[in-house]
Each structure stands twice: as structure tokens, then as C-alpha cells.
Design a protein around this motif. Structure first.
Motif, PDB file in Angstrom:
ATOM      1  N   ASN A 102      62.245  37.181  82.931  1.00 63.13           N
ATOM      2  CA  ASN A 102      62.583  35.829  82.482  1.00 63.13           C
ATOM      3  C   ASN A 102      63.820  35.250  83.163  1.00 63.13           C
ATOM      4  OD1 ASN A 102      60.386  35.666  80.687  1.00 63.13           O
ATOM      5  ND2 ASN A 102      61.523  36.840  79.175  1.00 63.13           N
ATOM      6  N   TYR A 103      64.422  36.027  84.060  1.00 63.30           N
ATOM      7  CA  TYR A 103      65.574  35.544  84.809  1.00 63.30           C
ATOM      8  C   TYR A 103      65.096  34.905  86.103  1.00 63.30           C
ATOM      9  CZ  TYR A 103      68.569  38.227  81.695  1.00 63.30           C
ATOM     10  OH  TYR A 103      69.214  38.719  80.590  1.00 63.30           O
ATOM     11  N   ASP A 104      65.659  33.755  86.426  1.00 64.03           N
ATOM     12  CA  ASP A 104      65.253  33.014  87.618  1.00 64.03           C
ATOM     13  C   ASP A 104      66.257  33.264  88.742  1.00 64.03           C
ATOM     14  OD1 ASP A 104      63.907  31.275  89.286  1.00 64.03           O
ATOM     15  OD2 ASP A 104      64.903  29.493  88.495  1.00 64.03           O
ATOM     16  N   THR A 105      66.123  34.445  89.381  1.00 65.21           N
ATOM     17  CA  THR A 105      66.990  34.770  90.505  1.00 65.21           C
ATOM     18  C   THR A 105      66.136  35.262  91.666  1.00 65.21           C
ATOM     19  OG1 THR A 105      67.315  37.108  89.936  1.00 65.21           O
ATOM     20  CG2 THR A 105      68.841  35.512  88.922  1.00 65.21           C
ATOM     21  N   GLU A 106      66.726  35.237  92.839  1.00 63.32           N
ATOM     22  CA  GLU A 106      66.027  35.718  94.027  1.00 63.32           C
ATOM     23  C   GLU A 106      65.687  37.203  93.885  1.00 63.32           C
ATOM     24  OE1 GLU A 106      66.739  36.116  98.835  1.00 63.32           O
ATOM     25  OE2 GLU A 106      68.248  35.111  97.622  1.00 63.32           O
ATOM     26  N   ALA A 107      66.599  37.965  93.309  1.00 62.57           N
ATOM     27  CA  ALA A 107      66.369  39.408  93.145  1.00 62.57           C
ATOM     28  C   ALA A 107      65.148  39.670  92.270  1.00 62.57           C
ATOM     29  CB  ALA A 107      67.605  40.071  92.545  1.00 62.57           C
ATOM     30  N   VAL A 108      64.992  38.903  91.223  1.00 57.18           N
ATOM     31  CA  VAL A 108      63.842  39.095  90.327  1.00 57.18           C
ATOM     32  C   VAL A 108      62.551  38.697  91.037  1.00 57.18           C
ATOM     33  CG1 VAL A 108      62.793  38.404  88.135  1.00 57.18           C
ATOM     34  CG2 VAL A 108      65.241  38.890  88.241  1.00 57.18           C
ATOM     35  N   GLU A 109      62.619  37.707  91.893  1.00 52.65           N
ATOM     36  CA  GLU A 109      61.430  37.327  92.675  1.00 52.65           C
ATOM     37  C   GLU A 109      61.013  38.465  93.613  1.00 52.65           C
ATOM     38  OE1 GLU A 109      59.230  34.687  92.584  1.00 52.65           O
ATOM     39  OE2 GLU A 109      60.291  34.382  90.699  1.00 52.65           O
ATOM     40  N   TRP A 110      61.995  39.101  94.265  1.00 50.50           N
ATOM     41  CA  TRP A 110      61.679  40.235  95.132  1.00 50.50           C
ATOM     42  C   TRP A 110      61.153  41.401  94.310  1.00 50.50           C
ATOM     43  CZ3 TRP A 110      60.557  39.605  99.844  1.00 50.50           C
ATOM     44  CH2 TRP A 110      61.231  38.692 100.652  1.00 50.50           C
ATOM     45  N   LEU A 111      61.727  41.594  93.140  1.00 53.28           N
ATOM     46  CA  LEU A 111      61.249  42.660  92.254  1.00 53.28           C
ATOM     47  C   LEU A 111      59.803  42.401  91.862  1.00 53.28           C
ATOM     48  CD1 LEU A 111      61.788  45.229  90.608  1.00 53.28           C
ATOM     49  CD2 LEU A 111      62.756  43.766  88.809  1.00 53.28           C
ATOM     50  N   LYS A 112      59.485  41.157  91.597  1.00 59.67           N
ATOM     51  CA  LYS A 112      58.110  40.787  91.244  1.00 59.67           C
ATOM     52  C   LYS A 112      57.142  41.167  92.373  1.00 59.67           C
ATOM     53  CE  LYS A 112      55.391  36.685  90.056  1.00 59.67           C
ATOM     54  NZ  LYS A 112      55.465  35.218  89.863  1.00 59.67           N
ATOM     55  N   ASP A 113      57.534  40.891  93.615  1.00 64.08           N
ATOM     56  CA  ASP A 113      56.694  41.245  94.761  1.00 64.08           C
ATOM     57  C   ASP A 113      56.563  42.768  94.899  1.00 64.08           C
ATOM     58  OD1 ASP A 113      56.344  38.568  95.325  1.00 64.08           O
ATOM     59  OD2 ASP A 113      57.890  38.517  96.877  1.00 64.08           O
ATOM     60  N   THR A 114      57.648  43.475  94.628  1.00 65.60           N
ATOM     61  CA  THR A 114      57.626  44.936  94.674  1.00 65.60           C
ATOM     62  C   THR A 114      56.676  45.480  93.617  1.00 65.60           C
ATOM     63  OG1 THR A 114      59.914  44.960  95.464  1.00 65.60           O
ATOM     64  CG2 THR A 114      59.069  47.009  94.496  1.00 65.60           C
ATOM     65  N   VAL A 115      56.722  44.890  92.438  1.00 67.15           N
ATOM     66  CA  VAL A 115      55.894  45.346  91.323  1.00 67.15           C
ATOM     67  C   VAL A 115      54.414  45.104  91.587  1.00 67.15           C
ATOM     68  CG1 VAL A 115      55.364  44.861  88.887  1.00 67.15           C
ATOM     69  CG2 VAL A 115      57.714  45.317  89.598  1.00 67.15           C
ATOM     70  N   LYS A 116      54.081  44.084  92.343  1.00 63.86           N
ATOM     71  CA  LYS A 116      52.670  43.870  92.704  1.00 63.86           C
ATOM     72  C   LYS A 116      52.130  45.083  93.451  1.00 63.86           C
ATOM     73  CE  LYS A 116      52.838  38.847  92.983  1.00 63.86           C
ATOM     74  NZ  LYS A 116      52.807  37.684  93.877  1.00 63.86           N
ATOM     75  N   ILE A 117      52.919  45.603  94.378  1.00 61.81           N
ATOM     76  CA  ILE A 117      52.513  46.800  95.120  1.00 61.81           C
ATOM     77  C   ILE A 117      52.489  48.006  94.183  1.00 61.81           C
ATOM     78  CG2 ILE A 117      53.104  48.376  97.016  1.00 61.81           C
ATOM     79  CD1 ILE A 117      54.518  45.950  98.357  1.00 61.81           C
ATOM     80  N   ALA A 118      53.540  48.127  93.370  1.00 58.12           N
ATOM     81  CA  ALA A 118      53.666  49.271  92.460  1.00 58.12           C
ATOM     82  C   ALA A 118      52.501  49.326  91.484  1.00 58.12           C
ATOM     83  CB  ALA A 118      54.992  49.189  91.704  1.00 58.12           C
ATOM     84  N   LYS A 119      52.141  48.210  90.905  1.00 58.08           N
ATOM     85  CA  LYS A 119      51.054  48.194  89.920  1.00 58.08           C
ATOM     86  C   LYS A 119      49.728  48.609  90.558  1.00 58.08           C
ATOM     87  CE  LYS A 119      52.595  45.064  86.321  1.00 58.08           C
ATOM     88  NZ  LYS A 119      52.354  43.782  85.624  1.00 58.08           N
ATOM     89  N   ALA A 120      49.492  48.170  91.785  1.00 61.66           N
ATOM     90  CA  ALA A 120      48.263  48.567  92.468  1.00 61.66           C
ATOM     91  C   ALA A 120      48.243  50.074  92.667  1.00 61.66           C
ATOM     92  CB  ALA A 120      48.160  47.844  93.811  1.00 61.66           C
ATOM     93  N   ASN A 121      49.387  50.659  92.972  1.00 61.61           N
ATOM     94  CA  ASN A 121      49.485  52.106  93.163  1.00 61.61           C
ATOM     95  C   ASN A 121      49.299  52.837  91.834  1.00 61.61           C
ATOM     96  OD1 ASN A 121      50.057  54.482  94.762  1.00 61.61           O
ATOM     97  ND2 ASN A 121      52.034  54.524  93.753  1.00 61.61           N
ATOM     98  N   LEU A 122      49.838  52.290  90.763  1.00 58.42           N
ATOM     99  CA  LEU A 122      49.746  52.935  89.458  1.00 58.42           C
ATOM    100  C   LEU A 122      48.324  52.903  88.898  1.00 58.42           C
ATOM    101  CD1 LEU A 122      53.048  51.667  87.821  1.00 58.42           C
ATOM    102  CD2 LEU A 122      52.539  53.997  88.567  1.00 58.42           C
ATOM    103  N   GLN A 123      47.522  51.939  89.309  1.00 62.02           N
ATOM    104  CA  GLN A 123      46.168  51.814  88.795  1.00 62.02           C
ATOM    105  C   GLN A 123      45.183  52.755  89.484  1.00 62.02           C
ATOM    106  OE1 GLN A 123      45.344  47.636  89.156  1.00 62.02           O
ATOM    107  NE2 GLN A 123      46.490  47.126  87.326  1.00 62.02           N
ATOM    108  N   LYS A 124      45.603  53.383  90.553  1.00 60.11           N
ATOM    109  CA  LYS A 124      44.706  54.291  91.289  1.00 60.11           C
ATOM    110  C   LYS A 124      44.609  55.619  90.601  1.00 60.11           C
ATOM    111  CE  LYS A 124      45.384  52.114  95.725  1.00 60.11           C
ATOM    112  NZ  LYS A 124      45.890  52.229  97.044  1.00 60.11           N
TER     113      LYS A 124
END
Length: 91
Positions: A69-91
Motif C-alpha cells: 500500500n506504499y507508493d514508492t519506487e522500491a515497492v514497485e520494484w518489489l512488485k516486479d520481483t514478486v511476479k517472478i517469485a510467485k511464478a516460481n513458488l507455484q511450480k
């Protein structure tokens, strides 16, 4: 990419997660780049390293849930990182 370099990226990914700061966009960008490179080369990692990557990905998801819920550049990068992470966790 060499396995030794991948192990270093894996370690750095874990460190970035441990010291994640919602105000540090450049650091979060590095974390994303580490994770992206790990994803592209994870076939070279040992089963122990893959387990560690799984743990780190779970930590990334937890961090994102905490700070989404924080609107910062770091959280946006974290969001992109989590997209990759979630795909890995679902395997």
C-alpha cells in the motif's frame, strides 16, 4: 553464467530482502535484477540453492504484502520481483 556467480546473486538477493527499505528504489531495482538473472539461470543451481531461492521468494511475497500500500519506487520494484517469485513458488 557461472554457478559461482549465481550463488553470489542468490546471496545478494537474500541480503536485499533482509534489508529491504521502502525508500531505496535503487536497491530494490538491484534486487529485481538479481532475481531476474536467477530465474533465467536457475537450471544451473543445486537443489539446496533452489530451496534457498524458494525461501527467499516466500520472503519477497511476505514483504510485498506488508508494503504493497506504499507508493514508492522500491515497492514497485518489489512488485516486479514478486511476479517472478510467485511464478516460481507455484511450480
Amino acid at each position: 553464467m557461472k554457478v559461482k556467480e549465481l550463488k553470489k546473486l542468490l546471496k545478494n538477493y537474500g541480503v536485499e530482502l533482509k534489508y529491504f527499505d521502502i525508500e531505496e528504489g535503487e536497491e530494490a531495482n538491484l534486487m529485481f535484477l538479481y532475481r531476474k538473472e536467477l530465474e533465467e539461470n536457475k537450471h544451473l543451481l543445486s537443489s539446496e540453492d533452489l530451496d534457498l531461492l524458494h525461501q527467499y521468494d516466500f520472503k519477497a511475497v511476505e514483504l510485498y504484502e506488508k508494503y504493497k500500500n506504499y507508493d514508492t519506487e522500491a515497492v514497485e520494484w518489489l512488485k516486479d520481483t514478486v511476479k517472478i517469485a510467485k511464478a516460481n513458488l507455484q511450480k
